[in-house]
Design a protein around this motif. Structure first.
Motif, PDB file in Angstrom:
ATOM      1  N   UNK A   1      -4.700   3.725 -13.276  1.00 50.66           N
ATOM      2  CA  UNK A   1      -5.727   3.596 -13.380  1.00 50.66           C
ATOM      3  C   UNK A   1      -5.039   2.130 -12.772  1.00 50.66           C
ATOM      4  N   UNK A   2      -3.734   2.007 -13.495  1.00 53.94           N
ATOM      5  CA  UNK A   2      -2.856   0.530 -12.960  1.00 53.94           C
ATOM      6  C   UNK A   2      -2.473   0.500 -11.384  1.00 53.94           C
ATOM      7  N   UNK A   3      -1.943   2.294 -10.848  1.00 57.10           N
ATOM      8  CA  UNK A   3      -1.121   2.519  -9.604  1.00 57.10           C
ATOM      9  C   UNK A   3      -3.156   2.100  -8.212  1.00 57.10           C
ATOM     10  N   UNK A   4      -4.027   2.155  -8.901  1.00 57.63           N
ATOM     11  CA  UNK A   4      -5.605   2.376  -8.265  1.00 57.63           C
ATOM     12  C   UNK A   4      -5.838   1.154  -7.729  1.00 57.63           C
ATOM     13  N   UNK A   5      -5.072  -0.453  -9.504  1.00 60.70           N
ATOM     14  CA  UNK A   5      -5.449  -1.668  -8.758  1.00 60.70           C
ATOM     15  C   UNK A   5      -4.547  -1.726  -7.476  1.00 60.70           C
ATOM     16  N   UNK A   6      -3.275  -1.624  -8.488  1.00 62.15           N
ATOM     17  CA  UNK A   6      -2.629  -1.852  -6.998  1.00 62.15           C
ATOM     18  C   UNK A   6      -2.688  -1.577  -5.839  1.00 62.15           C
ATOM     19  N   UNK A   7      -2.976  -0.482  -5.349  1.00 60.07           N
ATOM     20  CA  UNK A   7      -3.494  -0.670  -4.023  1.00 60.07           C
ATOM     21  C   UNK A   7      -4.465  -1.336  -3.652  1.00 60.07           C
TER      22      UNK A   7
ATOM     23  N   UNK B   1       1.180  -1.200  -0.171  1.00 57.17           N
ATOM     24  CA  UNK B   1      -0.150  -0.382   0.054  1.00 57.17           C
ATOM     25  C   UNK B   1       1.094   1.214  -0.511  1.00 57.17           C
ATOM     26  N   UNK B   2       1.756   0.958   0.799  1.00 62.23           N
ATOM     27  CA  UNK B   2       3.033   2.566   0.944  1.00 62.23           C
ATOM     28  C   UNK B   2       2.796   2.502  -0.251  1.00 62.23           C
TER      29      UNK B   2
ATOM     30  N   UNK C   1       2.989   1.874  -3.318  1.00 64.84           N
ATOM     31  CA  UNK C   1       2.487   2.298  -4.912  1.00 64.84           C
ATOM     32  C   UNK C   1       1.573   3.486  -4.370  1.00 64.84           C
ATOM     33  N   UNK C   2       1.182   3.936  -3.344  1.00 64.91           N
ATOM     34  CA  UNK C   2       0.680   4.885  -2.738  1.00 64.91           C
ATOM     35  C   UNK C   2       1.852   6.027  -3.184  1.00 64.91           C
ATOM     36  N   UNK C   3       2.626   6.268  -2.535  1.00 66.35           N
ATOM     37  CA  UNK C   3       3.564   6.851  -3.462  1.00 66.35           C
ATOM     38  C   UNK C   3       4.524   6.818  -4.573  1.00 66.35           C
ATOM     39  N   UNK C   4       4.154   5.643  -5.389  1.00 66.87           N
ATOM     40  CA  UNK C   4       4.760   5.835  -6.972  1.00 66.87           C
ATOM     41  C   UNK C   4       3.331   6.558  -8.107  1.00 66.87           C
ATOM     42  N   UNK C   5       2.344   6.436  -6.739  1.00 64.37           N
ATOM     43  CA  UNK C   5       1.264   6.602  -7.414  1.00 64.37           C
ATOM     44  C   UNK C   5       1.612   8.726  -7.610  1.00 64.37           C
ATOM     45  N   UNK C   6       2.012   9.141  -6.238  1.00 62.58           N
ATOM     46  CA  UNK C   6       1.612  10.438  -5.895  1.00 62.58           C
ATOM     47  C   UNK C   6       3.092  11.463  -6.839  1.00 62.58           C
ATOM     48  N   UNK C   7       4.108  10.275  -6.782  1.00 65.19           N
ATOM     49  CA  UNK C   7       5.079  10.822  -7.486  1.00 65.19           C
ATOM     50  C   UNK C   7       5.339  10.648  -9.223  1.00 65.19           C
ATOM     51  N   UNK C   8       4.081   9.888 -10.040  1.00 61.14           N
ATOM     52  CA  UNK C   8       4.289   9.501 -11.411  1.00 61.14           C
ATOM     53  C   UNK C   8       3.583  10.876 -11.315  1.00 61.14           C
TER      54      UNK C   8
END
Length: 337
Positions: free
Chosen positions: A252-258, A15-16, A18-25
């Protein structure tokens, strides 16, 4: 919705990350589109938070490991602790790569091939780590990603330094191969889920699990493939769209991973010396939350007051009708001998 069931399979590490990667992207795309004027050191803040949590978790886990020797006798404690140290070493090398990338984006004083050396080293070492993880039944997502993309990292570094002048579609050939294999896996999960739906011997829980897996991999792989196509066309100047539009499929991918991290299970129990599942650790550390964890919410339809009165009226009518029924005596006729 049962809160305890929701969090008992929760994987906080995924969770941490994928959330960090989403924000960084999002921040990185806005920076490339000049919507943000922050320095790259600020843009990389989610990455720094991720690495700080990894380092702190390993320090706390190591302190408890050496401070309380009897904890080492708990099940597979040694395997968990060794896995944590291996993961820490990989993250430290990855941190070195990220620092070099950030510095080079700001100053442009390094060759990209030198910047990518830590990442290439991780990719080579990850092959041996994947073999070790398979033997000890440990997860190895980051290691597998690095191991299968070692050639891609070399091509990227050479292209950024302009040692090769291939088009970006050619540069991404190793990644195209990986995505084709991933698509085969997605098709397999979809076919497998369809077979289970038509198999009467399979229970509802297994069917639901197979459908969720198929949908999860579909919303994970297809957006990444779309992102790769858009990025290659954008870098080759075949299309003119913003970088935030290019990376939008990754959301969409990061949300799915989260979302999948809530049912990922597993995880190393020695990060921050939890030594148990995340849900059990949180409930043990905060006993007040146990009351809320035992609450379940159901989406069943509730009967309003008017309907209740109508039901009671019908029941009274049925009982009154039963009382007014004539009693028919049972006549026994005995035949003479």
């Amino acid at each position: 919705m049962n809160l305890q069931t929701l969090f008992q399979d929760f994987n906080p590490s995924k969770f941490v990350v994928h959330t960090c990667l989403l924000i960084f992207t999002i921040l990185f795309a806005l920076k490339l589109d000049n919507y943000l004027t922050w320095s790259y050191w600020t843009i990389f803040t989610p990455i720094w938070i991720w690495k700080i949590l990894v380092i702190l978790g390993a320090i706390v886990g190591s302190y408890v490991w050496w401070r309380y020797p009897h904890f080492r006798l708990e099940g597979e404690a040694y395997i968990h602790y060794k896995s944590m140290l291996i993961s820490l070493a990989l993250h430290l090398i990855l941190l070195m790569f990220e620092l070099l990338v950030c510095d080079n984006l700001e100053s442009k004083r390094h060759l990209w091939i030198l910047v990518f050396i830590p990442l290439i080293f991780i990719s080579i070492v990850s092959i041996a780590i994947c073999i070790w993880a398979v033997k000890h039944d440990r997860s190895f997502e980051l290691e597998l990603f690095c191991a299968v993309n070692v050639l891609q990292f070399i091509f990227l570094a050479l292209r950024l330094d302009e040692f090769i002048m291939w088009s970006w579609e050619v540069v991404f050939v190793p990644l195209w191969i990986v995505m084709c294999l991933s698509l085969v896996g997605v098709l397999y999960t979809i076919i497998f889920a369809a077979i289970l739906l038509r198999t009467p011997e399979v229970n509802a829980q297994q069917r639901r699990s197979s459908i969720n897996s198929a949908l999860g991999y579909w919303f994970l792989v297809i957006p990444i493939l779309v992102f790769q196509v858009l990025l290659a066309d954008k870098l080759d100047d075949d299309i003119r769209i913003s970088y935030i539009a290019v990376v939008s499929p990754l959301f969409v991918s990061f949300t799915t991973l989260i979302l999948m991290s809530f049912s990922a299970k597993g995880g190393n129990k020695w990060w921050f010396a939890m030594r148990k599942d995340f849900c059990s650790f949180v409930l043990g550390a905060c006993p007040v939350l146990q009351e809320y964890a035992n609450i379940a919410y159901h989406s069943e339809r509730r009967t309003n007051r008017v309907e209740m009165e109508q039901v009671e009226k019908n029941e009274k009518t049925v009982k009154r009708a039963d009382l007014l029924k004539p009693i028919q005596p049972i006549v026994s006729i005995e035949m003479p001998d």
